[in-house]
Motif scaffolding. Structure first.
Motif, PDB file in Angstrom:
ATOM      1  N   LEU A 133     -61.989   8.120 -14.082  1.00  0.00           N
ATOM      2  CA  LEU A 133     -61.367   8.274 -15.394  1.00  0.00           C
ATOM      3  C   LEU A 133     -61.458   6.966 -16.155  1.00  0.00           C
ATOM      4  CD1 LEU A 133     -58.196  10.243 -14.284  1.00  0.00           C
ATOM      5  CD2 LEU A 133     -60.370  11.154 -15.089  1.00  0.00           C
ATOM      6  N   THR A 134     -62.110   7.007 -17.307  1.00  0.00           N
ATOM      7  CA  THR A 134     -62.285   5.802 -18.108  1.00  0.00           C
ATOM      8  C   THR A 134     -61.717   6.035 -19.501  1.00  0.00           C
ATOM      9  OG1 THR A 134     -64.465   6.515 -18.844  1.00  0.00           O
ATOM     10  CG2 THR A 134     -64.380   5.118 -16.885  1.00  0.00           C
ATOM     11  N   GLY A 135     -61.404   4.952 -20.162  1.00  0.00           N
ATOM     12  CA  GLY A 135     -60.895   5.019 -21.526  1.00  0.00           C
ATOM     13  C   GLY A 135     -60.082   3.779 -21.833  1.00  0.00           C
ATOM     14  N   GLU A 136     -59.992   3.470 -23.102  1.00  0.00           N
ATOM     15  CA  GLU A 136     -59.264   2.280 -23.540  1.00  0.00           C
ATOM     16  C   GLU A 136     -57.759   2.428 -23.373  1.00  0.00           C
ATOM     17  OE1 GLU A 136     -60.407  -0.710 -24.918  1.00  0.00           O
ATOM     18  OE2 GLU A 136     -62.359  -0.037 -24.171  1.00  0.00           O
ATOM     19  N   ASN A 137     -57.264   3.646 -23.588  1.00  0.00           N
ATOM     20  CA  ASN A 137     -55.817   3.851 -23.513  1.00  0.00           C
ATOM     21  C   ASN A 137     -55.534   5.194 -22.847  1.00  0.00           C
ATOM     22  OD1 ASN A 137     -56.052   5.900 -25.556  1.00  0.00           O
ATOM     23  ND2 ASN A 137     -56.095   4.271 -27.094  1.00  0.00           N
ATOM     24  N   LEU A 138     -54.266   5.518 -22.692  1.00  0.00           N
ATOM     25  CA  LEU A 138     -53.866   6.732 -21.990  1.00  0.00           C
ATOM     26  C   LEU A 138     -54.383   7.996 -22.673  1.00  0.00           C
ATOM     27  CD1 LEU A 138     -52.238   7.905 -19.656  1.00  0.00           C
ATOM     28  CD2 LEU A 138     -50.238   7.887 -21.134  1.00  0.00           C
ATOM     29  N   LYS A 139     -54.357   8.030 -24.004  1.00  0.00           N
ATOM     30  CA  LYS A 139     -54.825   9.206 -24.732  1.00  0.00           C
ATOM     31  C   LYS A 139     -56.320   9.444 -24.490  1.00  0.00           C
ATOM     32  CE  LYS A 139     -55.101  11.367 -29.206  1.00  0.00           C
ATOM     33  NZ  LYS A 139     -54.931  11.313 -30.621  1.00  0.00           N
ATOM     34  N   GLU A 140     -57.124   8.380 -24.552  1.00  0.00           N
ATOM     35  CA  GLU A 140     -58.562   8.511 -24.320  1.00  0.00           C
ATOM     36  C   GLU A 140     -58.848   8.953 -22.888  1.00  0.00           C
ATOM     37  OE1 GLU A 140     -60.791   5.033 -25.341  1.00  0.00           O
ATOM     38  OE2 GLU A 140     -60.092   5.061 -27.415  1.00  0.00           O
ATOM     39  N   ARG A 141     -58.113   8.389 -21.908  1.00  0.00           N
ATOM     40  CA  ARG A 141     -58.305   8.786 -20.506  1.00  0.00           C
ATOM     41  C   ARG A 141     -57.938  10.250 -20.295  1.00  0.00           C
ATOM     42  NH1 ARG A 141     -56.376   3.564 -19.442  1.00  0.00           N
ATOM     43  NH2 ARG A 141     -54.270   4.333 -19.111  1.00  0.00           N
ATOM     44  N   ASP A 142     -56.851  10.716 -20.942  1.00  0.00           N
ATOM     45  CA  ASP A 142     -56.453  12.119 -20.810  1.00  0.00           C
ATOM     46  C   ASP A 142     -57.487  13.053 -21.421  1.00  0.00           C
ATOM     47  OD1 ASP A 142     -54.174  11.661 -19.367  1.00  0.00           O
ATOM     48  OD2 ASP A 142     -52.814  11.801 -21.082  1.00  0.00           O
ATOM     49  N   GLU A 143     -58.024  12.693 -22.578  1.00  0.00           N
ATOM     50  CA  GLU A 143     -59.060  13.513 -23.207  1.00  0.00           C
ATOM     51  C   GLU A 143     -60.318  13.558 -22.334  1.00  0.00           C
ATOM     52  OE1 GLU A 143     -59.583  11.875 -27.108  1.00  0.00           O
ATOM     53  OE2 GLU A 143     -57.654  12.656 -27.809  1.00  0.00           O
ATOM     54  N   PHE A 144     -60.690  12.417 -21.771  1.00  0.00           N
ATOM     55  CA  PHE A 144     -61.855  12.344 -20.893  1.00  0.00           C
ATOM     56  C   PHE A 144     -61.615  13.182 -19.638  1.00  0.00           C
ATOM     57  CE2 PHE A 144     -64.424  10.036 -17.663  1.00  0.00           C
ATOM     58  CZ  PHE A 144     -65.674  10.272 -18.209  1.00  0.00           C
ATOM     59  N   ARG A 145     -60.424  13.083 -19.058  1.00  0.00           N
ATOM     60  CA  ARG A 145     -60.063  13.847 -17.864  1.00  0.00           C
ATOM     61  C   ARG A 145     -60.148  15.343 -18.127  1.00  0.00           C
ATOM     62  NH1 ARG A 145     -55.558  16.372 -16.577  1.00  0.00           N
ATOM     63  NH2 ARG A 145     -54.393  15.429 -18.276  1.00  0.00           N
ATOM     64  N   LYS A 146     -59.645  15.801 -19.272  1.00  0.00           N
ATOM     65  CA  LYS A 146     -59.706  17.227 -19.615  1.00  0.00           C
ATOM     66  C   LYS A 146     -61.152  17.704 -19.760  1.00  0.00           C
ATOM     67  CE  LYS A 146     -55.462  16.948 -22.134  1.00  0.00           C
ATOM     68  NZ  LYS A 146     -54.879  16.948 -23.460  1.00  0.00           N
ATOM     69  N   ARG A 147     -61.992  16.887 -20.424  1.00  0.00           N
ATOM     70  CA  ARG A 147     -63.409  17.256 -20.581  1.00  0.00           C
ATOM     71  C   ARG A 147     -64.093  17.372 -19.218  1.00  0.00           C
ATOM     72  NH1 ARG A 147     -63.756  13.713 -24.858  1.00  0.00           N
ATOM     73  NH2 ARG A 147     -64.654  12.130 -23.519  1.00  0.00           N
ATOM     74  N   ILE A 148     -63.856  16.395 -18.355  1.00  0.00           N
ATOM     75  CA  ILE A 148     -64.468  16.425 -17.023  1.00  0.00           C
ATOM     76  C   ILE A 148     -63.979  17.637 -16.253  1.00  0.00           C
ATOM     77  CG2 ILE A 148     -64.469  15.294 -14.765  1.00  0.00           C
ATOM     78  CD1 ILE A 148     -64.595  12.634 -16.173  1.00  0.00           C
ATOM     79  N   ASN A 149     -62.676  17.873 -16.241  1.00  0.00           N
ATOM     80  CA  ASN A 149     -62.117  18.985 -15.464  1.00  0.00           C
ATOM     81  C   ASN A 149     -62.582  20.339 -15.980  1.00  0.00           C
ATOM     82  OD1 ASN A 149     -60.807  17.361 -13.654  1.00  0.00           O
ATOM     83  ND2 ASN A 149     -58.835  17.501 -14.659  1.00  0.00           N
TER      84      ASN A 149
END
Length: 117
Positions: free
Chosen positions: A7-23
């Protein structure tokens, strides 16, 4: 199943969006397959977290997110290498949850929260 280091991203919101896309792009596993994968990796697991990813009337999709001991720096790895993994089950609560008796567990996957103030 998700390795927390993917999980990568600058902040929590970006990491959550990235996590949802991956999942959303991952193939679903049944409980036996997930347990088999976890047992193969058991000696390297530090922390295993179960989250409700999405829920339907007759099915609930659980995200299994784990942290590996091998991803820690060498000093901390030496401290935890022989400890068994920790297991946690969690649910992400919306900001209004303290006031609400009920809330939609799919609030994250629905593009935000819909709540009548």
């Amino acid at each position: 199943m998700s390795d927390s280091n993917e999980l990568t991203g600058e902040n929590l919101k970006e990491r959550d969006e990235f996590r949802k896309r991956i999942n959303n792009s991952k193939e679903l596993l049944d409980l036996d397959s997930a347990a088999e994968l976890l047992s193969k990796e058991y000696s390297d697991l530090y922390d295993v977290n179960l989250y409700i990813f999405r829920s339907f009337k007759r099915e609930t999709i659980i995200e299994i997110r784990f942290y590996r001991k091998s991803n820690f720096d060498p000093d901390y790895f030496a401290l935890v290498k022989d400890t068994p993994p920790m297991f946690h089950s969690k649910i992400t609560m919306p900001i209004y949850a303290e006031e609400a008796i009920k809330f939609d567990v799919n609030w994250e996957s629905g593009g935000g929260f819909n709540h009548a103030w």
